[in-house]
Design an enzyme around this catalytic site. Structure first.
Site, PDB file in Angstrom:
ATOM      1  N   ALA A  72       0.825  -1.206   0.000  1.00 11.18           N
ATOM      2  CA  ALA A  72       0.000   0.000   0.000  1.00 11.18           C
ATOM      3  C   ALA A  72       0.861   1.260   0.000  1.00 11.18           C
ATOM      4  O   ALA A  72       1.965   1.279   0.558  1.00 11.18           O
ATOM      5  CB  ALA A  72      -0.921   0.003   1.216  1.00 11.18           C
ATOM      6  N   GLY A 117       0.770  -5.720   0.484  1.00 10.19           N
ATOM      7  CA  GLY A 117      -0.107  -5.871  -0.657  1.00 10.19           C
ATOM      8  C   GLY A 117       0.603  -6.352  -1.905  1.00 10.19           C
ATOM      9  O   GLY A 117      -0.005  -6.985  -2.770  1.00 10.19           O
ATOM     10  N   GLU A 120       0.640  -9.954  -1.565  1.00 14.71           N
ATOM     11  CA  GLU A 120      -0.729 -10.439  -1.738  1.00 14.71           C
ATOM     12  C   GLU A 120      -1.123 -10.503  -3.210  1.00 14.71           C
ATOM     13  O   GLU A 120      -1.861 -11.403  -3.621  1.00 14.71           O
ATOM     14  CB  GLU A 120      -1.696  -9.559  -0.943  1.00 14.71           C
ATOM     15  N   GLU A 140       2.156  -6.126   7.771  1.00 14.06           N
ATOM     16  CA  GLU A 140       1.107  -5.163   8.110  1.00 14.06           C
ATOM     17  C   GLU A 140       0.950  -4.896   9.606  1.00 14.06           C
ATOM     18  O   GLU A 140       0.674  -3.759  10.011  1.00 14.06           O
ATOM     19  CB  GLU A 140      -0.234  -5.629   7.520  1.00 14.06           C
TER      20      GLU A 140
END
Length: 266
Positions: A72, A117, A120, A140
């Site tokens: 992010a 992310g 991910e 995170e």
């Protein structure tokens, strides 16, 4: 090879008569950090690819030399109010589910940092090819959140619940060799060859029936985690979608005639 840009930060290249598509993260100034605009672009690119029946395989790549994607965009997030964050959530989530729900096989080509992310996105693919520079992880909790792009669900499906818990709770980064040993990545290649090897794998996959590939992916995805009897029903349903297809007829004919099949794709 044709190219199509989605917004400023995502590029789609179509190789091999359009059968292999490369979804490229192209925000080099921010190491491909996932901003609102970039998420919007990924959503758009995935929608276009999902609707393209000519595409048999998608390879997820990066233009940055030292990063696949660092997750992010925390600089952008730092400027958000709670309301801003809540408004962004559906779009952010849509980027990850867009990759996850692509109907054709997907291969991630990972080098450098694939964190949060970014990892991910790779986990949302069916196969992860990584080179020796790869560093992966879900950090995170170290910034006060949790993996929100599928990490808490996708990682344990790869490595088991306890290993996933250890990696998520410690927020540690894992280098390429250990990542391969733990199953965080599937194929480890020489430094600098992740994209080349992922595209080569995609070419091998794309030589097969597009109808068969999509049905096999559905069976794999929908059957995972089910009891065996239910899983076999999922498989049978997928089999029925290909058993009477033009691709099956062509595949059998090509085998009998000792030639390469020319797939109708239906």
């Amino acid at each position: 090879m044709s190219e199509e840009r989605f917004g400023e930060f995502v590029l789609v290249r179509r190789h091999e008569d359009g059968h292999v598509a490369e979804l490229t993260l192209d925000r080099p100034k921010a190491m491909n950090a996932m901003s609102t605009e970039m998420a919007r672009s990924v959503v758009g690119a995935c929608a276009a690819l999902s609707a393209d029946d000519d595409v048999r395989v998608v390879v997820l790549t990066s233009t940055h030399e030292r990063a696949f994607c660092v997750g992010a965009d925390l600089k952008e997030r730092n400027s958000f109010s709670d309301a801003d964050l809540l408004r962004q959530r559906p779009l952010s989530r849509g980027a990850y589910t867009g990759v996850l729900e692509l109907p054709m096989p997907t291969v991630a080509a990972v080098h450098g940092f694939a964190l949060g992310g970014g990892f991910e996105l790779a986990l949302s693919c069916d196969v992860i090819v990584a080179d020796g520079t790869a560093v992966v992880g879900l950090p995170e909790v170290s910034v006060g959140v949790i993996p929100g792009g599928g990490g808490t669900q996708l990682l344990p499906r790869r490595v088991g619940a306890a290993r996933a818990a250890e990696l998520i709770f410690t927020a540690r980064r894992v280098e390429a060799g250990e990542a391969r040993e733990l199953g965080l990545v599937d194929v480890l290649v020489e430094t600098g060859r992740d994209r080349e090897e992922a595209l080569a794998m995609a070419s091998r996959i794309a030589a097969n029936s597009p109808v068969g590939l999509r049905a096999a992916k559905r069976a794999l995805r929908l059957g995972h985690g089910l009891d065996l009897r239910t899983g076999l029903e999922v498989e049978d349903a997928a089999w029925r979608t290909v058993a009477f297809s033009a691709d099956r007829a062509e595949g059998v004919a090509a085998f009998a005639e000792k030639r390469k099949p020319v797939w109708p794709g239906q």
